[in-house]
Write a protein that holds these residues in place. Structure first.
Motif, PDB file in Angstrom:
ATOM      1  N   VAL A  24      -4.003  -4.456  -4.749  1.00 37.21           N
ATOM      2  CA  VAL A  24      -5.386  -4.376  -4.287  1.00 37.21           C
ATOM      3  C   VAL A  24      -6.247  -3.648  -5.316  1.00 37.21           C
ATOM      4  CG1 VAL A  24      -6.884  -3.310  -2.548  1.00 37.21           C
ATOM      5  CG2 VAL A  24      -4.862  -4.594  -1.838  1.00 37.21           C
ATOM      6  N   SER A  28      -9.353  -5.431  -7.127  1.00 37.80           N
ATOM      7  CA  SER A  28     -10.675  -4.838  -6.953  1.00 37.80           C
ATOM      8  C   SER A  28     -11.350  -4.596  -8.299  1.00 37.80           C
ATOM      9  CB  SER A  28     -10.567  -3.522  -6.182  1.00 37.80           C
ATOM     10  OG  SER A  28     -10.091  -3.746  -4.874  1.00 37.80           O
ATOM     11  N   GLU A  55     -11.565  -3.540   1.016  1.00 36.17           N
ATOM     12  CA  GLU A  55     -10.175  -3.118   0.930  1.00 36.17           C
ATOM     13  C   GLU A  55      -9.750  -2.408   2.210  1.00 36.17           C
ATOM     14  OE1 GLU A  55      -9.495  -0.580  -2.413  1.00 36.17           O
ATOM     15  OE2 GLU A  55     -11.031  -1.570  -3.621  1.00 36.17           O
ATOM     16  N   SER A  59      -4.345  -4.594   1.678  1.00 37.94           N
ATOM     17  CA  SER A  59      -4.978  -5.895   1.908  1.00 37.94           C
ATOM     18  C   SER A  59      -6.399  -5.890   1.356  1.00 37.94           C
ATOM     19  CB  SER A  59      -5.005  -6.234   3.406  1.00 37.94           C
ATOM     20  OG  SER A  59      -3.700  -6.333   3.936  1.00 37.94           O
ATOM     21  N   LEU A  60      -6.889  -7.086   1.060  1.00 39.27           N
ATOM     22  CA  LEU A  60      -8.219  -7.229   0.464  1.00 39.27           C
ATOM     23  C   LEU A  60      -8.850  -8.528   0.922  1.00 39.27           C
ATOM     24  CD1 LEU A  60      -9.416  -6.569  -3.118  1.00 39.27           C
ATOM     25  CD2 LEU A  60      -9.432  -8.938  -2.332  1.00 39.27           C
ATOM     26  N   THR A  82       0.102  -9.781  -0.364  1.00 39.11           N
ATOM     27  CA  THR A  82       0.329  -8.837  -1.454  1.00 39.11           C
ATOM     28  C   THR A  82       1.722  -8.244  -1.470  1.00 39.11           C
ATOM     29  OG1 THR A  82      -0.497  -7.025  -0.070  1.00 39.11           O
ATOM     30  CG2 THR A  82      -2.108  -8.160  -1.484  1.00 39.11           C
TER      31      THR A  82
END
Length: 431
Positions: A24, A28, A55, A59-60, A82
């Motif tokens: 993540v 990002s 975020e 998880s994103l 992920t």
């Protein structure tokens, strides 16, 4: 982006993403570099506005708004996960036996255990601690250097070792860190590590740490045909979806969701069966628009690796549904809905792939074998959205080191980019 640049970026992403939290963090940063902004309570999200990302733990969700009203154009979504099978450190982990220091582990997900022996292992994950103000703070850690190993038992002491040896994870898989030092405490060790980064740490309270293989990802083969790495399932799909979203033309509302905890069933606050995506979507909608109406105009592509037919085990595949590495992305089909693929979603993917000159393969399990699953059926069931399960052909899925083709992820990225930019509507109205 050409194939060489794409694959180099994939290798870098795999190396950085040693835990879901690090994945993540890496995604990002790439989104920020591409002009996306973190979602805030006062973020304006409308046609033509800046892309945003959100975020939550490992998880994103990332969103690129389109040029028209969301309720008119619908939403093109790609989902991946992920997390990967691994060895997670237990809360009271220190074990001392015969003068050696080990850490107790739990097996996360359906890991192939044999390949974990005799590898140079490191630790990565998230640490929660009390800071100087008495609040709980968190920080990511990744030691990068090899600090542990799980030694095999010599064949001289087990002459049956090559005859499908069974492994007891509780008794035989505690990683070895050092000759025993009675003063070692894992939480104190983590605290000292964080303090070297000038963090104000009073006490480490808890952690979520996983062991990983320090051998770096690589492109291998006589002509560089293969990508080999840990965590290809499913960071390869995360990176592919991310690059497709970044390179989309911005004409359509496009979303990438990368959930944690798929390998253990997806039922968590940040898993596909949790509320994270649905809550995000509800926040996008004008008051007069319902989520079911939006989902009628939308689609989800669940991207998760597929099983390539293995030259040493061809009988494990249906003879007409054995995907080849570097043969193109795979549409995954299962009549019992272990994959969520429907004919209209598969047809759209085939159409987009044809326009991009990308070959498409199909995978269905042998009728006498059980089938795995993905976030696809879960997301379809939670949102009521047309869903397609696809993936890149892979060897050694759930091993500590997996193998995919150096052509396939790039080919999938081109199709997903076309999907994110495909003119509305996705499907023609019924006659």
């Amino acid at each position: 982006m050409d194939k060489e640049v794409f694959n180099q970026g994939l290798l870098e992403f795999l190396s950085e993403s040693t835990s879901p939290f690090h994945a993540v963090q890496s995604m990002s940063q790439r989104l920020r570099d591409a002009g996306f902004e973190p979602l805030k309570t006062n973020s304006h999200i409308g046609p033509g506005s800046t892309g945003v990302f959100y975020e939550q733990g490992g998880s994103l969700i990332a969103l690129r708004p389109g040029s028209e009203a969301l309720e008119e154009s619908g939403l093109r979504m790609v989902g991946a996960h992920t997390d990967s099978p691994c060895l997670m450190v237990k809360p009271n982990a220190e074990q001392r036996k015969l003068g050696y220091l080990q850490l107790g582990i739990e097996v996360y997900g359906g890991a192939l255990l044999n390949p974990w022996f005799d590898r140079d292992l490191s630790l990565a994950g998230r640490v929660s601690y009390e800071d100087g103000a008495g609040a709980v703070a968190t920080a990511l850690v990744d030691f990068r250097d090899p600090i542990a190993v799980i030694p095999s038992l010599a064949i001289h002491l087990d002459r049956e070792a090559n005859k499908n040896r069974s492994i007891n994870a509780q008794l035989q898989m505690a990683p070895l860190l050092s000759l025993d030092t009675q003063s070692f405490n894992l939480r104190e060790f983590l605290s000292e590590h964080l303090q070297t980064r000038d963090l104000d740490v009073t006490e480490v309270l808890d952690y979520e740490l996983c062991f990983y293989d320090t051998q770096p990802p690589a492109q291998i083969g006589l002509r560089g045909e293969f990508i080999t790495s840990a965590r290809l399932d499913n960071l390869l799909s995360c990176y592919t979806g991310l690059q497709a979203l970044i390179e989309a033309d911005g004409s359509q509302w496009s979303l990438l969701v990368c959930n944690d905890h798929e390998e253990v069933g997806s039922c968590s606050s940040t898993g596909a069966q949790g509320p994270m995506l649905q809550n995000f979507l509800q926040g996008l909608l004008p008051d007069q628009v319902s989520l079911p109406l939006l989902m009628q105009r939308s689609m989800m592509i669940s991207a998760d690796n597929a099983h390539a037919v293995h030259p040493s085990y061809p009988d494990k595949h249906d003879e007409r549904h054995g995907p080849m590495i570097n043969g193109g992305p795979v549409i995954k089909v299962n009549a019992s809905q272990r994959y969520a693929t429907s004919s209209d979603g598969a047809a759209l993917f085939r159409l987009l792939a044809r326009k991009e000159s990308v070959d498409v393969q199909a995978f269905a399990m042998r009728a006498d074998m059980a089938c795995g699953s993905t976030i696809g059926p879960i997301t379809a069931g939670e949102l009521g959205v047309t869903t397609l399960d696809i993936g890149v052909p892979t060897f050694g899925m759930h091993s500590i080191r997996e193998l995919a083709g150096s052509d396939d992820a790039w080919a999938l990225q081109r199709v997903l980019s076309a999907y994110f930019s495909h003119a509305s509507p996705l499907f023609a109205a019924s006659p």
